[in-house]
Write a protein that holds these residues in place. Structure first.
Motif, PDB file in Angstrom:
ATOM      1  N   GLY A 192       0.797  -1.228   0.000  1.00  0.00           N
ATOM      2  CA  GLY A 192       0.000   0.000   0.000  1.00  0.00           C
ATOM      3  C   GLY A 192       0.823   1.269   0.000  1.00  0.00           C
ATOM      4  N   ALA A 193       2.159   1.138   0.042  1.00  0.00           N
ATOM      5  CA  ALA A 193       3.007   2.329   0.114  1.00  0.00           C
ATOM      6  C   ALA A 193       2.925   3.159  -1.165  1.00  0.00           C
ATOM      7  CB  ALA A 193       4.455   1.928   0.380  1.00  0.00           C
ATOM      8  N   GLU A 194       2.694   2.491  -2.308  1.00  0.00           N
ATOM      9  CA  GLU A 194       2.627   3.231  -3.566  1.00  0.00           C
ATOM     10  C   GLU A 194       1.438   4.193  -3.588  1.00  0.00           C
ATOM     11  OE1 GLU A 194       0.659  -0.503  -3.409  1.00  0.00           O
ATOM     12  OE2 GLU A 194       2.837  -0.226  -3.553  1.00  0.00           O
ATOM     13  N   LEU A 195       0.319   3.797  -2.966  1.00  0.00           N
ATOM     14  CA  LEU A 195      -0.839   4.693  -2.911  1.00  0.00           C
ATOM     15  C   LEU A 195      -0.539   5.903  -2.037  1.00  0.00           C
ATOM     16  CD1 LEU A 195      -3.781   5.441  -3.421  1.00  0.00           C
ATOM     17  CD2 LEU A 195      -4.427   3.973  -1.498  1.00  0.00           C
ATOM     18  N   GLN A 239      -9.567   5.006   7.783  1.00  0.00           N
ATOM     19  CA  GLN A 239      -8.297   5.677   7.523  1.00  0.00           C
ATOM     20  C   GLN A 239      -7.877   5.475   6.073  1.00  0.00           C
ATOM     21  OE1 GLN A 239      -5.122   4.606  10.199  1.00  0.00           O
ATOM     22  NE2 GLN A 239      -3.543   5.443   8.858  1.00  0.00           N
ATOM     23  N   GLN A 240      -7.989   4.230   5.575  1.00  0.00           N
ATOM     24  CA  GLN A 240      -7.660   3.962   4.185  1.00  0.00           C
ATOM     25  C   GLN A 240      -8.594   4.718   3.249  1.00  0.00           C
ATOM     26  OE1 GLN A 240      -5.111   2.224   2.887  1.00  0.00           O
ATOM     27  NE2 GLN A 240      -4.319   1.958   4.948  1.00  0.00           N
ATOM     28  N   ALA A 241      -9.871   4.778   3.619  1.00  0.00           N
ATOM     29  CA  ALA A 241     -10.833   5.509   2.798  1.00  0.00           C
ATOM     30  C   ALA A 241     -10.484   6.996   2.754  1.00  0.00           C
ATOM     31  CB  ALA A 241     -12.244   5.299   3.348  1.00  0.00           C
ATOM     32  N   THR A 242     -10.007   7.514   3.876  1.00  0.00           N
ATOM     33  CA  THR A 242      -9.632   8.928   3.938  1.00  0.00           C
ATOM     34  C   THR A 242      -8.452   9.212   3.015  1.00  0.00           C
ATOM     35  OG1 THR A 242     -10.408   9.064   6.231  1.00  0.00           O
ATOM     36  CG2 THR A 242      -8.908  10.789   5.458  1.00  0.00           C
ATOM     37  N   VAL A 243      -7.457   8.319   3.013  1.00  0.00           N
ATOM     38  CA  VAL A 243      -6.318   8.487   2.111  1.00  0.00           C
ATOM     39  C   VAL A 243      -6.791   8.502   0.657  1.00  0.00           C
ATOM     40  CG1 VAL A 243      -4.171   7.457   1.270  1.00  0.00           C
ATOM     41  CG2 VAL A 243      -4.674   7.470   3.718  1.00  0.00           C
ATOM     42  N   GLY A 244      -7.705   7.590   0.318  1.00  0.00           N
ATOM     43  CA  GLY A 244      -8.247   7.559  -1.038  1.00  0.00           C
ATOM     44  C   GLY A 244      -8.998   8.826  -1.381  1.00  0.00           C
ATOM     45  N   ALA A 245      -9.783   9.330  -0.433  1.00  0.00           N
ATOM     46  CA  ALA A 245     -10.538  10.558  -0.674  1.00  0.00           C
ATOM     47  C   ALA A 245      -9.608  11.749  -0.865  1.00  0.00           C
ATOM     48  CB  ALA A 245     -11.496  10.810   0.493  1.00  0.00           C
ATOM     49  N   VAL A 246      -8.551  11.804  -0.062  1.00  0.00           N
ATOM     50  CA  VAL A 246      -7.575  12.890  -0.197  1.00  0.00           C
ATOM     51  C   VAL A 246      -6.894  12.822  -1.558  1.00  0.00           C
ATOM     52  CG1 VAL A 246      -5.401  13.797   0.692  1.00  0.00           C
ATOM     53  CG2 VAL A 246      -7.196  13.140   2.278  1.00  0.00           C
ATOM     54  N   LEU A 247      -6.578  11.612  -2.025  1.00  0.00           N
ATOM     55  CA  LEU A 247      -5.958  11.453  -3.335  1.00  0.00           C
ATOM     56  C   LEU A 247      -6.896  11.927  -4.442  1.00  0.00           C
ATOM     57  CD1 LEU A 247      -3.728  10.501  -5.200  1.00  0.00           C
ATOM     58  CD2 LEU A 247      -4.638   8.173  -5.021  1.00  0.00           C
ATOM     59  N   ILE A 248      -8.176  11.562  -4.348  1.00  0.00           N
ATOM     60  CA  ILE A 248      -9.147  12.010  -5.354  1.00  0.00           C
ATOM     61  C   ILE A 248      -9.225  13.530  -5.374  1.00  0.00           C
ATOM     62  CG2 ILE A 248     -11.601  12.044  -5.942  1.00  0.00           C
ATOM     63  CD1 ILE A 248     -11.771   9.171  -4.876  1.00  0.00           C
TER      64      ILE A 248
END
Length: 337
Positions: free
Chosen positions: A262-265, A312-321
């Motif tokens: 998951g480090a690449e994300l 937490q993972q969902a938050t990282v995805g949302a921040v990326l979007i």
């Protein structure tokens, strides 16, 4: 050169936007610090907690800088986490077999650079898509690391003792009435990234990364060796991955095939949040640092507030979007300029 004159207005605009992006990103970090500090002041507002945040983000910062480098030249590297794992496994296995530390470090560096070179040749010389090449490398490197270890930890109890502890050893600095300990891994990470950030900002050869990312055609017409620049970006990114692997292996005293999942994300999110563009030609180490810090603060806040790790993972995805959307708006405005 012609390219310098052609890109000066656009470069000034990009630099102004980057500065603005970094300012607002700094403000967002301060707001997050304020919110977490308000709800959990005792646990959050302590040197022990801040040291833990900065230390744990060391690995992500190195990988995010690696991602930033390839994004600047219009590339992408989804293999950073898997190459980290493979490099760590090779290093640990060499140390376990009694290989001198310095030789093991050199050989593991060769493994990381080889992965970066394979990525770059297939992308630059063969013309394959960066997404497909690095996705394949991500799978291959993780697979090789798993086969070498059968998924088990690789310890090296008989290696030089200094290597097994140097990453976590601290330099203690008295400030006022308090003594603060700064782990070596944190200081090494800040020194490496800080020096690279200075070179990227001020050293003329490094500016070629931006010229290539801004306009490959104009860069080629101006006499820049675009293939060599693009290849060097991927190899340089692999060197940052190697530094992260060495620090992680030393700090944990093991090599492990599941390092970096998951480090690449996280690396991509931090780089884009910090101002790197998916279309190339933009990015900075300072912005990437602030992006990594934001994700680290969010993660720390979830732990202190007993939040669900899945969110937490969902938050990282949302921040990326959100970061990708901001990048798209930036590109649209740049195109209109």
């Amino acid at each position: 050169m012609a390219i310098a004159a052609a890109t000066k207005p656009r470069e000034r605009m990009n630099l102004a936007f980057a500065a603005n992006r970094q300012f607002w990103l700094l403000m967002i970090n301060l707001v997050v610090i304020g919110l977490i500090g308000y709800f959990r002041p005792e646990a959050f507002l302590s040197w022990t907690n801040f040291k833990a945040i900065l230390t744990l983000m060391s690995y992500d910062l190195l990988l995010a800088v690696a991602m930033t480098v390839v994004l600047i030249v219009r590339g992408l590297d989804l293999s950073v986490g898997s190459v980290l794992a493979l490099t760590s496994v090779v290093l640990a296995m060499l140390l376990k077999d009694g290989t001198p530390v310095y030789l093991a470090l050199i050989l593991s560096l060769g493994v990381a650079l080889l992965c970066g070179a394979i990525n770059s040749v297939l992308i630059v010389k063969v013309g394959l898509l960066p997404f497909l090449v690095t996705l394949a490398m991500m799978t291959a490197a993780r697979g090789v690391a798993t086969v070498l270890t059968t998924g088990q930890y690789v310890s090296f109890p008989y290696a030089a003792r200094w290597f097994s502890k140097f990453a976590r050893e601290e330099i203690r600095i008295p400030i006022g009435d308090m003594v603060y300990g700064f782990p070596n891994m944190l200081l090494i990470t800040l020194a490496v990234t800080g020096l690279f950030g200075l070179l990227l900002w001020r050293w003329a050869p490094m500016r070629g990364f931006f010229y290539l990312g801004e306009s490959p055609e104009a860069a080629k017409l101006s006499g820049l060796k675009v293939d060599r620049i693009a290849i060097s970006a991927y190899v340089l990114a692999a060197a940052f991955v190697w530094v992260a692997a060495v620090l992680m292996t030393s700090a944990n005293k093991i090599g492990y095939a599941n390092y970096g999942i998951g480090a690449e994300l996280r690396a991509l999110a931090a780089a884009v949040i910090g101002g790197a563009s998916l279309s190339g030609g933009a990015g900075s180490v300072l912005g990437t640092f602030l992006g990594v810090l934001l994700l680290a603060l969010i993660g720390n806040g979830f732990v202190l507030l007993n939040g669900d790790p899945n969110w937490q993972q969902a938050t990282v995805g949302a921040v990326l979007i959100l970061a990708v959307a901001i990048d798209a708006i930036r590109r649209a405005r740049g195109g209109d300029a």
